[in-house]
Design an enzyme around this catalytic site. Structure first.
Site, PDB file in Angstrom:
ATOM      1  N   HIS A   1      -4.387  -8.422  -5.599  1.00 58.51           N
ATOM      2  CA  HIS A   1      -4.927  -7.434  -4.660  1.00 58.51           C
ATOM      3  C   HIS A   1      -6.443  -7.571  -4.497  1.00 58.51           C
ATOM      4  CE1 HIS A   1      -4.992  -2.876  -3.403  1.00 58.51           C
ATOM      5  NE2 HIS A   1      -5.913  -3.577  -2.780  1.00 58.51           N
TER       6      HIS A   1
ATOM      7  N   GLU B   1      -7.256   5.468  -1.192  1.00 59.04           N
ATOM      8  CA  GLU B   1      -7.513   5.369  -2.633  1.00 59.04           C
ATOM      9  C   GLU B   1      -8.411   6.512  -3.116  1.00 59.04           C
ATOM     10  OE1 GLU B   1      -6.098   2.842  -4.250  1.00 59.04           O
ATOM     11  OE2 GLU B   1      -6.030   1.068  -2.963  1.00 59.04           O
TER      12      GLU B   1
ATOM     13  N   HIS C   1     -11.336  -7.255  -1.365  1.00 61.31           N
ATOM     14  CA  HIS C   1     -10.258  -8.238  -1.527  1.00 61.31           C
ATOM     15  C   HIS C   1     -10.811  -9.667  -1.541  1.00 61.31           C
ATOM     16  CE1 HIS C   1      -7.398  -5.138   0.665  1.00 61.31           C
ATOM     17  NE2 HIS C   1      -7.793  -4.724  -0.531  1.00 61.31           N
TER      18      HIS C   1
HETATM   19  O1  2HA Z   1      -8.484   0.839   1.669  1.00 64.38           O
HETATM   20  O2  2HA Z   1      -7.991  -1.882   0.271  1.00 64.38           O
HETATM   21  O3  2HA Z   1      -6.311  -0.918  -1.488  1.00 64.38           O
HETATM   22  C1  2HA Z   1      -7.665  -0.256   1.885  1.00 64.38           C
HETATM   23  C2  2HA Z   1      -7.369  -0.903   0.609  1.00 64.38           C
HETATM   24  C3  2HA Z   1      -6.341  -0.308  -0.247  1.00 64.38           C
HETATM   25 ZN    ZN Z   2      -7.315  -2.933  -1.462  1.00 66.42          ZN
END
Ligand code: 2HA
Ligand code: ZN
Length: 280
Positions: free
Chosen positions: A211, A116, A142
């Site tokens: 996500h 990212e 997450h």
């Molecule tokens: O870096 O969470 O969204 C791993 C992630 C990608």
């Molecule tokens: Zn992620």
């Protein structure tokens, strides 16, 4: 090469351990970056070689030209940051145009920045503009309660913000401008990066549908605290809704007057477009 002793490296390692303990970083989930202050950049200049090849960033972030960033490595596990920071973290320098980067420290064993990374640069650029340069940290994880919430609430900033503001009285203090939302986009994609940067012009936190959550902060600890508070708010909402037979019509809803009074008490200006009791 001299010795590199930067507080931000220890802070990011500690954030990794704390975020992992919260359950926000299964497997290699999550990433973070920190824009170095001038004194920190000078310490890197003094201690680290500048001989790594330039790599294309894939996007242009001219507002960040020449700046240095501490960033998590692609594929790293957050619980490992503290044990081997020079392997799971790295410091990179952007070129003057903000179009290419090169490694200055870390990524031992052949690592590279998070998938990212290009998105982080666009988002840093947006947050620098939004905060007059105060914002330095970007943090993504997450958290289950936020991901669950993203399946129930309309994916637009007003709806997401009101759910989180109303979940607990701290929320509006943590995100007085509100929380953004983007749809279900490919992790690591430029589409997700651009949509997030667009939202981050207005908000210090953005929900990524199914996500996770992306937050910004003046420093890494500030970003962690913002994530922590919003995750708690999402968790409270999910628990209250489940205990309420699945309904989001709560017997004791938080009135907008209370939200406004909380913001007033701290001298914060809440996002008025997200207040107003006629529309929920
Ligand atoms: O870096 O969470 O969204 C791993 C992630 C990608
Ligand atoms: Zn992620």
């Amino acid at each position: 090469m001299g010795r590199l002793d930067l507080t931000c490296i220890g802070e990011l390692a500690a954030l990794g351990e704390a975020g992992f303990a919260q359950g926000w970083h299964e497997r290699n989930g999550g990433n973070a970056s920190y824009r170095l202050r001038a004194d920190e950049a000078q310490a890197v200049e003094a201690a680290c070689p500048a001989d790594a090849p330039w790599q294309p960033l894939g996007v242009q972030a001219p507002g960040l030209g020449g700046q240095l960033f501490l960033v998590t490595a692609a594929g790293c596990y957050f619980q490992d940051l503290a044990a081997a920071p020079e392997r799971s973290l790295g410091i990179v320098e952007l070129d003057a145009a903000g179009a290419a980067y090169r490694q200055r420290w870390g990524f031992a064993g052949g690592g590279r920045p998070t998938s990212e990374f290009a998105g982080h640069m666009l988002i840093h650029e947006a947050r620098v503009a939004a905060t007059g340069g105060a914002a330095r940290a970007i943090y993504h994880g997450h958290p289950a309660s936020v991901v669950a919430l993203s399946k129930l609430v309309p994916l637009e900033p007003r709806a997401v913000t009101r759910v989180l503001w109303q979940a607990m009285t701290e929320s509006i203090m943590v995100v007085p401008e509100g929380v953004g939302a983007v749809g279900c986009l490919v992790p690591g994609s430029l589409d997700l990066a651009r949509a997030s940067a667009e939202q981050m012009r207005a908000f210090a936190a953005v929900l990524w549908a199914s996500h996770g959550l992306l937050v910004s902060g003046d420093g890494l600890l500030d970003a962690f605290g913002r994530m922590h508070a919003l995750v708690k708010a999402a968790d409270i909402y999910m628990r209250a809704r489940a205990a309420n037979g699945g309904s989001d019509s709560f017997p004791n809803a938080v009135p907008d007057e209370a939200l406004r009074a909380i913001a007033d008490s701290l001298g914060l200006a809440p996002n008025e477009a997200f207040l107003g009791s006629s529309v929920r």
